[in-house]
Design a protein around this motif. Structure first.
Motif, PDB file in Angstrom:
ATOM      1  N   GLU A  63       0.828  -1.211   0.000  1.00 27.52           N
ATOM      2  CA  GLU A  63       0.000   0.000   0.000  1.00 27.52           C
ATOM      3  C   GLU A  63       0.861   1.260   0.000  1.00 27.52           C
ATOM      4  N   LEU A  64       1.916   1.267   0.810  1.00 26.47           N
ATOM      5  CA  LEU A  64       2.822   2.414   0.842  1.00 26.47           C
ATOM      6  C   LEU A  64       3.493   2.614  -0.517  1.00 26.47           C
ATOM      7  N   GLN A  65       3.868   1.517  -1.130  1.00 26.81           N
ATOM      8  CA  GLN A  65       4.516   1.586  -2.437  1.00 26.81           C
ATOM      9  C   GLN A  65       3.595   2.282  -3.439  1.00 26.81           C
ATOM     10  N   GLY A  66       2.320   1.947  -3.388  1.00 31.94           N
ATOM     11  CA  GLY A  66       1.359   2.574  -4.294  1.00 31.94           C
ATOM     12  C   GLY A  66       1.156   4.042  -4.011  1.00 31.94           C
ATOM     13  N   GLU A  67       1.182   4.414  -2.735  1.00 35.01           N
ATOM     14  CA  GLU A  67       0.982   5.807  -2.360  1.00 35.01           C
ATOM     15  C   GLU A  67       2.176   6.689  -2.711  1.00 35.01           C
ATOM     16  N   PHE A  68       3.363   6.122  -2.701  1.00 35.65           N
ATOM     17  CA  PHE A  68       4.582   6.894  -2.914  1.00 35.65           C
ATOM     18  C   PHE A  68       5.320   6.464  -4.180  1.00 35.65           C
ATOM     19  N   VAL A  69       4.561   6.069  -5.188  1.00 40.42           N
ATOM     20  CA  VAL A  69       5.151   5.573  -6.429  1.00 40.42           C
ATOM     21  C   VAL A  69       6.036   6.633  -7.093  1.00 40.42           C
ATOM     22  N   TYR A  70       5.772   7.890  -6.837  1.00 37.98           N
ATOM     23  CA  TYR A  70       6.561   8.978  -7.436  1.00 37.98           C
ATOM     24  C   TYR A  70       7.951   9.114  -6.806  1.00 37.98           C
ATOM     25  N   GLU A  84      11.166   7.386  -6.167  1.00 38.43           N
ATOM     26  CA  GLU A  84      11.871   6.195  -6.623  1.00 38.43           C
ATOM     27  C   GLU A  84      12.619   5.475  -5.506  1.00 38.43           C
ATOM     28  N   ASP A  85      13.287   6.226  -4.639  1.00 39.73           N
ATOM     29  CA  ASP A  85      14.035   5.600  -3.546  1.00 39.73           C
ATOM     30  C   ASP A  85      13.103   4.855  -2.591  1.00 39.73           C
ATOM     31  N   PHE A  86      11.989   5.478  -2.242  1.00 43.35           N
ATOM     32  CA  PHE A  86      11.043   4.832  -1.339  1.00 43.35           C
ATOM     33  C   PHE A  86      10.388   3.629  -2.012  1.00 43.35           C
ATOM     34  N   PHE A  87      10.114   3.746  -3.306  1.00 45.67           N
ATOM     35  CA  PHE A  87       9.554   2.640  -4.071  1.00 45.67           C
ATOM     36  C   PHE A  87      10.475   1.423  -3.980  1.00 45.67           C
ATOM     37  N   HIS A  88      11.776   1.643  -4.149  1.00 42.20           N
ATOM     38  CA  HIS A  88      12.742   0.543  -4.075  1.00 42.20           C
ATOM     39  C   HIS A  88      12.865   0.000  -2.657  1.00 42.20           C
ATOM     40  N   LEU A  89      12.744   0.859  -1.661  1.00 43.52           N
ATOM     41  CA  LEU A  89      12.741   0.393  -0.278  1.00 43.52           C
ATOM     42  C   LEU A  89      11.550  -0.536  -0.047  1.00 43.52           C
ATOM     43  N   CYS A  90      10.396  -0.164  -0.565  1.00 37.45           N
ATOM     44  CA  CYS A  90       9.203  -1.006  -0.429  1.00 37.45           C
ATOM     45  C   CYS A  90       9.412  -2.356  -1.111  1.00 37.45           C
ATOM     46  N   CYS A  91      10.010  -2.326  -2.298  1.00 40.33           N
ATOM     47  CA  CYS A  91      10.295  -3.581  -3.013  1.00 40.33           C
ATOM     48  C   CYS A  91      11.210  -4.473  -2.196  1.00 40.33           C
ATOM     49  N   TRP A  92      12.250  -3.885  -1.633  1.00 38.34           N
ATOM     50  CA  TRP A  92      13.188  -4.644  -0.812  1.00 38.34           C
ATOM     51  C   TRP A  92      12.483  -5.232   0.411  1.00 38.34           C
TER      52      TRP A  92
END
Length: 64
Positions: free
Chosen positions: A25-32, A34-42
């Protein structure tokens, strides 16, 4: 393995999956971001690996 131990493992697995959904859910909210997106993926990958380890333990014991 005792019934209580199996239950504890299954409950831990469920909590990990809930945490993974939180990260998704966080990944979707902060898709813009990039660093946070990759943190979510990890984080989601790490949680998946932890769940896989627990699943392996349960399968080795013939629980699932």
């Amino acid at each position: 393995m005792t019934v209580e131990a199996k239950q504890m493992i299954q409950e831990r697995q469920e909590r990990l999956m809930l945490e993974k959904e939180y990260w998704r859910e966080l990944q979707g909210e902060f898709v813009y971001n990039e660093d946070f997106f990759h943190l979510c993926c990890w984080a989601m990958q790490t949680l998946d690996e932890m769940c896989d380890q627990l699943r392996y333990v349960l399968e080795a014991e013939g629980c699932e």
